[in-house]
Design an enzyme around this catalytic site. Structure first.
Site, mmCIF file in Angstrom:
data_model
loop_
_atom_site.group_PDB
_atom_site.id
_atom_site.type_symbol
_atom_site.label_atom_id
_atom_site.label_comp_id
_atom_site.label_asym_id
_atom_site.label_seq_id
_atom_site.Cartn_x
_atom_site.Cartn_y
_atom_site.Cartn_z
ATOM 1 N N SER A 103 -8.777 -11.115 2.619
ATOM 2 C CA SER A 103 -9.468 -10.815 3.858
ATOM 3 C C SER A 103 -8.722 -9.717 4.602
ATOM 4 O O SER A 103 -8.169 -8.813 3.983
ATOM 5 C CB SER A 103 -9.618 -12.070 4.717
ATOM 6 O OG SER A 103 -10.572 -11.845 5.728
ATOM 7 N N HIS A 113 2.973 -13.740 7.539
ATOM 8 C CA HIS A 113 4.264 -14.076 8.128
ATOM 9 C C HIS A 113 4.419 -13.420 9.503
ATOM 10 O O HIS A 113 3.745 -12.434 9.812
ATOM 11 C CB HIS A 113 5.386 -13.600 7.209
ATOM 12 C CG HIS A 113 5.345 -14.228 5.844
ATOM 13 N ND1 HIS A 113 6.318 -15.088 5.386
ATOM 14 C CD2 HIS A 113 4.445 -14.118 4.819
ATOM 15 C CE1 HIS A 113 6.025 -15.481 4.156
ATOM 16 N NE2 HIS A 113 4.892 -14.900 3.787
ATOM 17 N N ASP A 133 0.914 -8.634 2.530
ATOM 18 C CA ASP A 133 0.635 -7.577 1.555
ATOM 19 C C ASP A 133 -0.764 -7.052 1.851
ATOM 20 O O ASP A 133 -1.687 -7.844 2.130
ATOM 21 C CB ASP A 133 0.664 -8.134 0.134
ATOM 22 C CG ASP A 133 2.065 -8.453 -0.357
ATOM 23 O OD1 ASP A 133 3.012 -8.409 0.453
ATOM 24 O OD2 ASP A 133 2.215 -8.763 -1.555
#
Length: 302
Positions: free
Chosen positions: A255, A153, A97
């Site tokens: 981050s 991922h 995200d």
């Protein structure tokens, strides 16, 4: 209008001073320690304070609703089915995200962290041979806000043979800092992870970049946690295979991940600076070259 602009400028200056003119390393070590303290009451209080500054924090999406520590909340897992995966064979999905930052074509070997703030591929990726693969390729900067889902991922079916960890500073990676601190990503703690594709000679690399507060990266396939206290080898061998969408690891605070792909790829329609994107959504598209057409690694004409 002029007054509003001046007010915004003052806020930006204050934000920059507060986040980048403090002892970043010591504050980061402290918050790293604090976030791991196991106390449900302390965690609840800390999260309540955090929510005052992060209105978009969506804990209702998490598998757990109660946390033993602040760090457990940072690294929360999501309920199943909340991140549908684009399974198109020519699609590279977003690994996390994020808010899309600077993106587009690599200009030879030049990449931009913000308008007017370029850096060289070799300054970010110390392996010259790997950096060369992305000459005239494509890149996307993905900024994870502190309130976002912190796990990342695999964007494609791939294999990881090593992680190259580069120790560095812990500058804030928000847009204000990126417009003021030259080559910021090249100064910060980061890891370089080449994703080897089984059926293609094309190349994709992820560069997770740590930042102020909890500058810590955990990869599911490494026993070590990579943070300011890590004192091991920079190049860490491994042998991990992933299917698209499989979890690779997580940040212990918001981050950035920079995605690089070779020239066969391009940004998917609608991918531009400033838009939000979720893990599993289409990020890059293209027609990867079959592995039997893999070019010579010689650098002639570079």
């Amino acid at each position: 209008m002029k007054t509003a602009v001046q007010s915004l400028t003052k806020i930006e200056q204050l934000n920059f001073l507060l986040t980048n003119r403090i002892p970043r390393r010591w504050l980061t070590l402290f918050v790293g320690w604090f976030s791991q303290l196991e106390s449900p009451l302390l965690a609840k209080f800390s999260i309540a304070i955090w929510q005052l500054f992060a209105e978009d924090l969506r804990l209702q999406d998490a598998k757990k609703q109660h946390f033993n520590s602040l760090g457990e909340c940072f690294t929360r897992e999501l309920k199943d089915g909340l991140r549908p995966l684009d399974r198109g064979p020519d699609i590279v999905t977003s690994p996390c995200d994020a808010i899309v930052g600077a993106c587009g074509r690599v200009e030879g070997s030049k990449v931009f962290q913000a308008k007017g703030f370029p850096y060289e591929l070799s300054e970010l990726i110390p392996d010259v041979g790997l950096a060369h693969k992305y000459r005239n390729g494509v890149y996307v900067t993905l900024r994870l806000k502190s309130s976002m889902y912190h796990r990342f991922h695999a964007p494609v079916d791939c294999q990881v043979k090593q992680v190259n960890y580069i120790s560095g500073d812990t500058w804030n990676v928000n847009p204000i800092a990126l417009k003021r601190v030259e080559k910021l990503f090249c100064k910060n703690e980061r890891a370089v992870i080449e994703l080897k594709l089984d059926t293609s000679s094309s190349s994709i690399t992820l560069v997770p970049v740590a930042a102020i507060l909890v500058a810590s990266m955990k990869f599911n396939f490494l026993s070590q946690t990579l943070n300011l206290r890590y004192r091991g080898a920079n190049v860490i061998p491994c042998d991990a295979k992933f299917t698209k969408g499989a979890e690779m690891g997580y940040f212990q605070h918001g981050s950035t991940i920079i995605v690089f792909a070779s020239h066969e790829y391009q940004l998917c329609p609608g991918i531009e600076q400033g838009i939000p994107i979720k893990m599993g959504e289409a990020l890059l598209c293209g027609h990867p070259e079959p592995s039997e057409t893999q070019p010579s690694p010689a650098f002639a004409g570079a």
